[in-house]
Scaffold this motif. Structure first.
Motif, PDB file in Angstrom:
ATOM      1  N   GLN A  89      57.249  44.211  42.864  1.00 11.28           N
ATOM      2  CA  GLN A  89      58.324  45.184  42.725  1.00 11.28           C
ATOM      3  C   GLN A  89      58.741  45.733  44.076  1.00 11.28           C
ATOM      4  N   LYS A 119      62.307  47.418  46.435  1.00  9.06           N
ATOM      5  CA  LYS A 119      63.276  48.509  46.272  1.00  9.06           C
ATOM      6  C   LYS A 119      64.448  48.083  45.396  1.00  9.06           C
ATOM      7  N   THR A 169      62.908  43.118  41.696  1.00  9.29           N
ATOM      8  CA  THR A 169      61.563  42.920  41.173  1.00  9.29           C
ATOM      9  C   THR A 169      61.447  41.456  40.796  1.00  9.29           C
ATOM     10  N   ASP A 216      66.938  43.264  38.720  1.00  7.90           N
ATOM     11  CA  ASP A 216      67.418  44.480  39.372  1.00  7.90           C
ATOM     12  C   ASP A 216      66.378  45.572  39.122  1.00  7.90           C
ATOM     13  N   THR A 217      65.669  45.976  40.179  1.00  7.88           N
ATOM     14  CA  THR A 217      64.568  46.944  40.036  1.00  7.88           C
ATOM     15  C   THR A 217      65.015  48.211  39.321  1.00  7.88           C
ATOM     16  N   GLU A 218      66.146  48.738  39.742  1.00  8.62           N
ATOM     17  CA  GLU A 218      66.579  50.032  39.207  1.00  8.62           C
ATOM     18  C   GLU A 218      66.793  49.973  37.698  1.00  8.62           C
ATOM     19  N   TRP A 268      65.561  47.721  35.655  1.00  8.49           N
ATOM     20  CA  TRP A 268      64.367  47.259  34.942  1.00  8.49           C
ATOM     21  C   TRP A 268      63.268  48.307  34.909  1.00  8.49           C
ATOM     22  N   ARG A 269      63.192  49.090  35.974  1.00 10.51           N
ATOM     23  CA  ARG A 269      62.052  49.998  36.116  1.00 10.51           C
ATOM     24  C   ARG A 269      61.980  50.999  34.978  1.00 10.51           C
TER      25      ARG A 269
END
Length: 210
Positions: free
Chosen positions: A11, A13, A16, A71-73, A75-76
């Motif tokens: 993961q 910024k 991921t 997309d980390t944002e 998915w997180r």
């Protein structure tokens, strides 16, 4: 076998990286209907069934390591299942039987709205760091279509040097030898990355169905 990463999540910024599972195949298959992506990745369109077979072979092959880029944002928050946050994929091929320290790297940002925003760069850095730390790689190569200037430019920013041009296949080969200095730089670039277990992060099935 290259099942080494089947439970690994990296993961960062922006991106991921998660293992390529059968759940990702329909979206991936949708991407690969695009003529532009077929051209940029020099690949043939496959049927959905062939794509599932390909995913199984990738999972089981000893000389391939692949991650899906999310997309980390998005998915997180776990508000979004993998398929809805997929932006591309990144691969390492250990193609030289005589040199297990050489990996050929490939990155594809399939979602046009994610291009040119640093997603490909971070995904590539994460994969290179993984290759150096976990797979023992000390050299990377990237083979890119001559027309794909954005990708060539990105690899050069990551310290790759152009070493060959193949006019028949119209592709450029770029290479990076990971010296101690390069290794240190690479680890510094990725020291924010958290490594997690995919199984523990996956929401239970009933959550996915809602």
């Amino acid at each position: 076998a290259m099942k080494i990463n089947q439970n690994t999540v990296l993961q960062g910024k922006r991106v991921t990286l998660v293992p390529y599972t059968s759940a990702h195949v329909p979206r991936y298959h949708e991407w690969m209907q695009s003529e532009e992506l077929q051209r940029l990745t020099a690949s043939e369109p496959l049927s959905l069934e062939q794509e599932y077979e390909m995913q199984r072979s990738w999972r089981d092959d000893a000389d391939k390591c692949t991650f899906i880029v999310l997309d980390t944002e998005r998915w997180r928050g776990q508000a979004c299942v993998d398929q809805e946050c997929m932006v591309g994929d990144v691969n390492l091929f250990l193609t030289d039987a005589e040199d297990p320290t050489l990996g050929e790297i490939e990155i594809m940002i399939a979602e046009p709205s994610y291009r040119g925003r640093g997603f490909g760069k971070e995904a590539t850095l994460l994969m290179m760091s993984y290759g150096v730390r976990i797979l023992g790689l000390t050299k990377f190569e990237a083979k890119i279509g001559q027309e794909n200037e954005a990708s060539i430019c990105m690899f050069k920013k990551l310290h790759f040097k152009e070493v060959a041009v193949n006019s028949v296949f119209q592709e450029v080969t770029l290479r990076l030898d990971v010296s101690d200095r390069e290794r240190q730089w690479l680890l510094e670039q990725t020291n924010h990355v958290e490594e997690k277990s995919y199984v523990e992060l996956k929401p239970p099935a009933e959550v996915l169905e809602t």
